[in-house]
Write an enzyme that holds these catalytic residues in place. Structure first.
Site, PDB file in Angstrom:
ATOM      1  N   ASP A  12       0.811  -1.228   0.000  1.00 19.69           N
ATOM      2  CA  ASP A  12       0.000   0.000   0.000  1.00 19.69           C
ATOM      3  C   ASP A  12       0.839   1.270   0.000  1.00 19.69           C
ATOM      4  O   ASP A  12       0.451   2.273   0.607  1.00 19.69           O
ATOM      5  CB  ASP A  12      -0.973   0.014   1.193  1.00 19.69           C
ATOM      6  CG  ASP A  12      -1.758  -1.278   1.292  1.00 19.69           C
ATOM      7  OD1 ASP A  12      -2.251  -1.730   0.250  1.00 19.69           O
ATOM      8  OD2 ASP A  12      -1.837  -1.846   2.384  1.00 19.69           O
ATOM      9  N   LYS A  15       2.004   2.095  -5.167  1.00 14.46           N
ATOM     10  CA  LYS A  15       2.743   1.627  -6.349  1.00 14.46           C
ATOM     11  C   LYS A  15       1.928   1.804  -7.626  1.00 14.46           C
ATOM     12  O   LYS A  15       2.479   2.117  -8.683  1.00 14.46           O
ATOM     13  CB  LYS A  15       3.092   0.136  -6.192  1.00 14.46           C
ATOM     14  CG  LYS A  15       4.069  -0.141  -5.065  1.00 14.46           C
ATOM     15  CD  LYS A  15       4.357  -1.621  -4.926  1.00 14.46           C
ATOM     16  CE  LYS A  15       3.199  -2.435  -4.384  1.00 14.46           C
ATOM     17  NZ  LYS A  15       2.794  -2.154  -2.998  1.00 14.46           N
ATOM     18  N   GLY A  16       0.612   1.621  -7.509  1.00 17.19           N
ATOM     19  CA  GLY A  16      -0.254   1.661  -8.695  1.00 17.19           C
ATOM     20  C   GLY A  16      -0.106   2.949  -9.486  1.00 17.19           C
ATOM     21  O   GLY A  16      -0.039   2.928 -10.713  1.00 17.19           O
ATOM     22  N   GLY A  39      -4.621  -5.289  -4.679  1.00 12.33           N
ATOM     23  CA  GLY A  39      -5.387  -4.073  -4.455  1.00 12.33           C
ATOM     24  C   GLY A  39      -4.647  -2.825  -4.884  1.00 12.33           C
ATOM     25  O   GLY A  39      -3.921  -2.209  -4.109  1.00 12.33           O
ATOM     26  N   HIS A  40      -4.785  -2.473  -6.147  1.00 17.38           N
ATOM     27  CA  HIS A  40      -4.207  -1.238  -6.665  1.00 17.38           C
ATOM     28  C   HIS A  40      -5.341  -0.297  -7.037  1.00 17.38           C
ATOM     29  O   HIS A  40      -6.301  -0.716  -7.665  1.00 17.38           O
ATOM     30  CB  HIS A  40      -3.395  -1.508  -7.936  1.00 17.38           C
ATOM     31  CG  HIS A  40      -2.096  -2.184  -7.662  1.00 17.38           C
ATOM     32  ND1 HIS A  40      -1.310  -2.698  -8.656  1.00 17.38           N
ATOM     33  CD2 HIS A  40      -1.444  -2.402  -6.507  1.00 17.38           C
ATOM     34  CE1 HIS A  40      -0.213  -3.222  -8.115  1.00 17.38           C
ATOM     35  NE2 HIS A  40      -0.283  -3.060  -6.809  1.00 17.38           N
ATOM     36  N   GLN A 234       2.392  -5.926  -2.914  1.00 18.15           N
ATOM     37  CA  GLN A 234       2.765  -5.965  -1.480  1.00 18.15           C
ATOM     38  C   GLN A 234       4.100  -5.235  -1.239  1.00 18.15           C
ATOM     39  O   GLN A 234       4.421  -4.342  -2.001  1.00 18.15           O
ATOM     40  CB  GLN A 234       2.822  -7.413  -0.974  1.00 18.15           C
ATOM     41  CG  GLN A 234       1.466  -8.085  -0.861  1.00 18.15           C
ATOM     42  CD  GLN A 234       1.041  -8.806  -2.111  1.00 18.15           C
ATOM     43  OE1 GLN A 234       1.829  -9.442  -2.771  1.00 18.15           O
ATOM     44  NE2 GLN A 234      -0.228  -8.724  -2.462  1.00 18.15           N
ATOM     45  N   GLY A 319     -11.120  -3.434   2.989  1.00 16.76           N
ATOM     46  CA  GLY A 319     -11.776  -2.293   3.628  1.00 16.76           C
ATOM     47  C   GLY A 319     -11.355  -2.083   5.078  1.00 16.76           C
ATOM     48  O   GLY A 319     -11.850  -1.187   5.765  1.00 16.76           O
ATOM     49  N   GLY A 432      -0.636  13.790  -4.180  1.00 18.85           N
ATOM     50  CA  GLY A 432      -2.087  13.602  -4.255  1.00 18.85           C
ATOM     51  C   GLY A 432      -2.376  12.322  -5.010  1.00 18.85           C
ATOM     52  O   GLY A 432      -1.486  11.749  -5.629  1.00 18.85           O
TER      53      GLY A 432
HETATM   54  P1  IMP Z   1      -2.121 -12.846   2.333  1.00 23.90           P
HETATM   55  O1  IMP Z   1      -1.219 -12.262   1.289  1.00 23.90           O
HETATM   56  O2  IMP Z   1      -3.575 -12.665   2.004  1.00 23.90           O
HETATM   57  O3  IMP Z   1      -1.749 -14.262   2.665  1.00 23.90           O
HETATM   58  O4  IMP Z   1      -1.898 -12.009   3.686  1.00 23.90           O
HETATM   59  C1  IMP Z   1      -0.677 -12.080   4.404  1.00 23.90           C
HETATM   60  C2  IMP Z   1      -0.326 -10.721   4.990  1.00 23.90           C
HETATM   61  O5  IMP Z   1       0.015  -9.821   3.939  1.00 23.90           O
HETATM   62  C3  IMP Z   1      -1.460 -10.048   5.765  1.00 23.90           C
HETATM   63  O6  IMP Z   1      -0.893  -9.292   6.821  1.00 23.90           O
HETATM   64  C4  IMP Z   1      -2.064  -9.105   4.735  1.00 23.90           C
HETATM   65  O7  IMP Z   1      -2.740  -8.023   5.329  1.00 23.90           O
HETATM   66  C5  IMP Z   1      -0.814  -8.666   4.000  1.00 23.90           C
HETATM   67  N1  IMP Z   1      -1.079  -8.239   2.620  1.00 23.90           N
HETATM   68  C6  IMP Z   1      -1.368  -9.031   1.564  1.00 23.90           C
HETATM   69  N2  IMP Z   1      -1.527  -8.293   0.459  1.00 23.90           N
HETATM   70  C7  IMP Z   1      -1.331  -7.017   0.809  1.00 23.90           C
HETATM   71  C8  IMP Z   1      -1.323  -5.783   0.077  1.00 23.90           C
HETATM   72  O8  IMP Z   1      -1.518  -5.719  -1.137  1.00 23.90           O
HETATM   73  N3  IMP Z   1      -1.075  -4.671   0.811  1.00 23.90           N
HETATM   74  C9  IMP Z   1      -0.803  -4.713   2.138  1.00 23.90           C
HETATM   75  N4  IMP Z   1      -0.786  -5.826   2.856  1.00 23.90           N
HETATM   76  C10 IMP Z   1      -1.048  -6.980   2.191  1.00 23.90           C
END
Ligand code: IMP
Length: 450
Positions: A12, A15-16, A39-40, A234, A319, A432
């Site tokens: 988060d 990067k997107g 999630g981008h 990630q 969310g 922004g």
């Molecule tokens: P998983 O990737 O769903 O197995 O989650 C493992 C850990 O990585 C958890 O703490 C998630 O909240 C975190 N995580 C997975 N994808 C993202 C992302 O895109 N952004 C931030 N945290 C992520």
């Protein structure tokens, strides 16, 4: 030439926006790890696109590749592609035949394993996104996974399902006590139901000519002169090897993952640019330590709320409100060393404007020692006390949104201090969420030595 974009913190980092901006100068944008946990958010002309699997470049008409290091949920894939088509876009998405498929049973197992961990109060709950990411990578490593290429051959698919599904069912029942037949998840463990659904997935992938030999495809494109952008999902601190295990995702977001997860030589990735994306503060979804977390007294909680609201710090996929902390330089040094950053982009600088105070953790103190990087065990990391340096804050609206020189001096000092500490050039500063609200100091495709 290649450019690799890597999250340098906990995901988060925004990067997107950079992938979208520089992806426009690329011919191919490749995701090399993760799945629909990503999630981008890409904002284009006031339109907001939320993507969790399809590479962000697809919003701009660039070829988007899901590399062999990804785990692919076909339901999400088709929903996102169809959603973009409904909004008038024509995404060109290719999927590595060596990528692994997320099946419904992976999601169920992700959910019940996390539930079990939270029930027994053991403190090992990860707070996953529940997308089945971990269980799918487990099966990949356990040599019982099913790859995208297997969906194209119904006989192979059936054979693989007949082997793996009874195994998964036994795990769900014997380890987690799920009464599969009586639960809402019976179809997720039913060979026939899975076969029917995923044969059709294979047919659509074949009809739309979406599957590729990723390594070969990228080699040919690159040697024909194409520019390739590797889009990490990630971030470094949740990398399976270099993150704070076990509170990690199950893949390698760090730059080495771009080579392995796409079948591109490390010399090729290393000859290109590696840009670390930095958020000007920290946010974290899910469990695990966060030494600079603003979770102390009421003042800290109020600061965290202000940053969370201004920065829109709620999970794109789930969310969930994100935990908030000050920028952590030991974490960034670790990220830069693991991935070999040639440059960084610092996002959300606007969010820090007008705060009553501004701190940066420059080192940790642990057992009377100073540390400039992250300790190797999560337990030691959790005991680190941040050593802060205070910075002057700045005001919003003091700068035009495209010129670096018009940023308030205190904001520039902040940015330049961070760049110096991680020994990388500043390529961009985000002020922004919209694409126009990124100040670009250098374009890694244009300005870097080829
Ligand atoms: P998983 O990737 O769903 O197995 O989650 C493992 C850990 O990585 C958890 O703490 C998630 O909240 C975190 N995580 C997975 N994808 C993202 C992302 O895109 N952004 C931030 N945290 C992520």
């Amino acid at each position: 030439m290649t450019v690799t974009i890597v999250g340098s913190q906990l995901g988060d980092e925004g990067k997107g926006a950079l992938v979208d901006r520089w992806g426009g100068d690329a011919d191919v944008v490749v995701r090399y790890q993760g799945g629909d946990n990503a999630g981008h958010t890409v904002v284009e002309g006031g339109e907001e696109y939320k993507l969790s699997l399809v590479p962000s470049g697809a919003v701009r008409g660039t070829i988007g590749v899901l590399g062999n290091g990804c785990v692919v949920n076909p339901r999400t894939l088709f929903t996102e592609i169809d959603g973009l088509r409904d909004r008038g876009l024509d995404p060109d998405v290719r999927i590595a035949r060596r990528a692994h498929v997320i099946f419904p049973y992976h999601r169920v197992l992700d959910g019940i394993e996390e539930e079990g961990k939270s029930d027994d109060d053991s403190g090992v709950e990860v707070g996953t996104t529940g997308r089945g990411i971990g269980p799918t990578y487990e099966d990949k490593a356990g040599r019982r996974g099913i790859r995208v290429g297997d969906l194209l051959d119904p006989d192979v698919l059936r054979e693989r399902l007949e082997y793996v599904v009874p195994h998964k069912r036994r795990v769900a029942e014997a380890v987690y006590g799920l009464d599969v037949a009586e639960s809402d998840h019976a179809d997720a463990f039913d060979v026939e139901a899975l076969y029917e659904e995923f044969v059709e997935v294979g047919e659509r992938l074949a009809d739309d000519e979406m599957t590729i030999n990723c390594s070969d495809f990228l080699y040919r494109r690159r040697t024909a002169g194409d520019r390739i952008l590797f889009e990490g999902a990630q971030g470094t601190s949740i990398d399976i090897d270099h993150g704070n295990y076990p509170f990690v995702t199950s893949s390698n977001p760090t730059a080495g993952g771009a080579a392995v997860g796409s079948g591109t030589g490390v010399t090729t990735v290393g000859a290109g640019e590696v840009v670390g994306i930095v958020k000007a503060y920290l946010s974290r979804v899910g469990a695990g330590p966060l030494p600079t977390e603003l979770d102390g007294d009421d003042d800290e909680a109020a600061l965290a709320d202000e940053i969370r609201e201004k920065g829109g710090e709620f999970g794109t996929v789930t969310g969930r409100p994100r935990r908030i902390g000050w920028l952590d330089l030991p974490m960034l040094r670790h990220a830069s060393r693991v991935s070999g950053f040639t440059g960084i982009a610092i996002n959300h600088v606007d969010v820090l404007a007008d705060l009553p105070e501004l701190q940066v953790c420059v080192e940790y103190e642990l057992d009377g020692e100073r540390l400039d990087t992250v300790p190797t065990t999560t337990q030691r990391w959790a005991r680190c006390e941040p050593v802060y340096r205070e910075f002057d804050t700045w005001s919003m609206g003091d700068w035009t949104e495209t010129e670096y020189d018009t940023l308030p001096e205190s904001a520039r000092s902040y940015v330049e201090f961070v760049a110096e500490e991680v020994d990388a050039a500043v390529y961009a500063v985000g002020v922004g969420p919209d694409r126009e609200e990124t100040i670009e100091l250098a374009n890694p495709f244009e300005d870097a030595a080829d």
